[in-house]
Write an enzyme that holds these catalytic residues in place. Structure first.
Site, PDB file in Angstrom:
ATOM      1  N   CYS A   1       4.032 -28.405   8.285  1.00  0.00           N
ATOM      2  CA  CYS A   1       5.069 -28.597   9.283  1.00  0.00           C
ATOM      3  C   CYS A   1       6.397 -28.478   8.572  1.00  0.00           C
ATOM      4  O   CYS A   1       6.783 -29.351   7.795  1.00  0.00           O
ATOM      5  CB  CYS A   1       4.940 -29.965   9.954  1.00  0.00           C
ATOM      6  SG  CYS A   1       6.227 -30.277  11.188  1.00  0.00           S
TER       7      CYS A   1
ATOM      8  N   GLU B   1       5.621 -22.443  13.877  1.00  0.00           N
ATOM      9  CA  GLU B   1       4.890 -21.890  12.754  1.00  0.00           C
ATOM     10  C   GLU B   1       4.961 -20.382  12.831  1.00  0.00           C
ATOM     11  O   GLU B   1       5.079 -19.811  13.919  1.00  0.00           O
ATOM     12  CB  GLU B   1       3.432 -22.366  12.760  1.00  0.00           C
ATOM     13  CG  GLU B   1       2.719 -22.160  11.438  1.00  0.00           C
ATOM     14  CD  GLU B   1       3.468 -22.745  10.246  1.00  0.00           C
ATOM     15  OE1 GLU B   1       4.215 -21.957   9.603  1.00  0.00           O
ATOM     16  OE2 GLU B   1       3.335 -23.939   9.968  1.00  0.00           O
TER      17      GLU B   1
END
Length: 271
Positions: free
Chosen positions: A2, A114
């Site tokens: 993350c 992402e």
């Protein structure tokens, strides 16, 4: 992994969702659609209130700096490298094990970004080797629109170069725990592109479902086996993902337009 996420909910909303008893209006953060390492972020934690007569933990909404600085660190220079802690090893790593035992938090988000890489590049990333620049960004969020409650850790660090009464004498920092990405189909997948989270990236933030919130935040829970049981991945099929503009790749860009769903990957990007 993350490395970037979105957080647009205000303190009143988060206080209601997480049953927060204490938050300070002066700690209000503006909605942030491109949260990057070293920024200040909201975190929910259970901790006694400083200088209060009652020693029992209180559910609080606090502003922390993203990028954990261990209490024993000589300087805060490595904070940007400790934005994530792996669920598989968090209990044993020197930088995280003390916080895992006693200082756990929830970091609320709308979802996380992402960047898709090709299969060969993903294999290199799993092995910890360098890869080519990232490609098409995707936004990953709960399919039902609920809060994305990321499991986190927080830590205190004292800057010994400053006097006790200096407002920056103490740093309170945090890290997001990650786990292996789901290989099961997404609840809602894009028309073209990845069909599972693992096809986007081999890692994902560990999302805590509401039934685990109280146990995760409880500082009296210290048994390693009980804590590690809370690190189990959430049930599959809760997430959706969709492509967003490559504008999010620049940390200087911000605003709700970054969450706009694209019909497909932008021209020139690869899946």
């Amino acid at each position: 992994m993350c490395g970037r996420y979105a957080a647009s909910r205000g303190p009143e909303d988060l206080a209601g969702i997480f049953e927060v008893d204490k938050w300070e209006p002066e700690e209000t953060l503006e909605p942030d659609y491109n949260v990057a390492p070293t920024k200040e972020v909201y975190a929910v934690l259970d901790r006694p209130v400083k200088d209060a007569d009652d020693p029992r933990p209180v559910r609080q909404l606090r502003r922390l700096r993203w990028g954990l600085v261990p209490s024993w660190a000589k300087t805060p220079e490595g904070a940007a490298r400790l934005i994530n802690a792996r669920a598989e090893t968090v209990h044993e790593k020197p930088s995280f094990r003390r916080a895992f035992a006693a200082r756990r938090c929830i970091i609320p988000a709308d979802g996380y970004y992402e960047w898709v890489t090709g299969s060969q590049e993903r294999e290199l990333e799993v092995e910890g080797r360098r890869k080519r620049p990232r490609k098409q960004p995707y936004f990953v969020l709960p399919a039902d629109g609920s809060v994305f409650a990321m499991a986190g850790l927080y830590e205190f660090w004292r800057d010994r170069t400053l006097p006790d009464d200096h407002p920056q004498a103490w740093w309170v920092t945090c890290s997001v725990i990650t786990t292996e990405a789901e290989r099961t189909p997404l609840a809602v997948a894009p028309a073209e592109g990845p069909r599972s989270l693992a096809e986007i990236h081999p890692r994902m933030p560990l999302m805590l479902t509401p039934d685990r919130w109280d146990a995760w935040l409880d500082p009296s829970l210290t048994d390693p086996d009980d804590l590690r049981a809370l690190l189990a991945p959430p049930p599959p099929g809760l997430m959706r993902a969709y492509p967003v503009s490559t504008a999010v790749s620049n940390v200087r860009n911000n605003g709700p337009q970054l969450l706009k769903e694209l019909a497909g990957p932008e021209e020139g990007t690869l899946f």
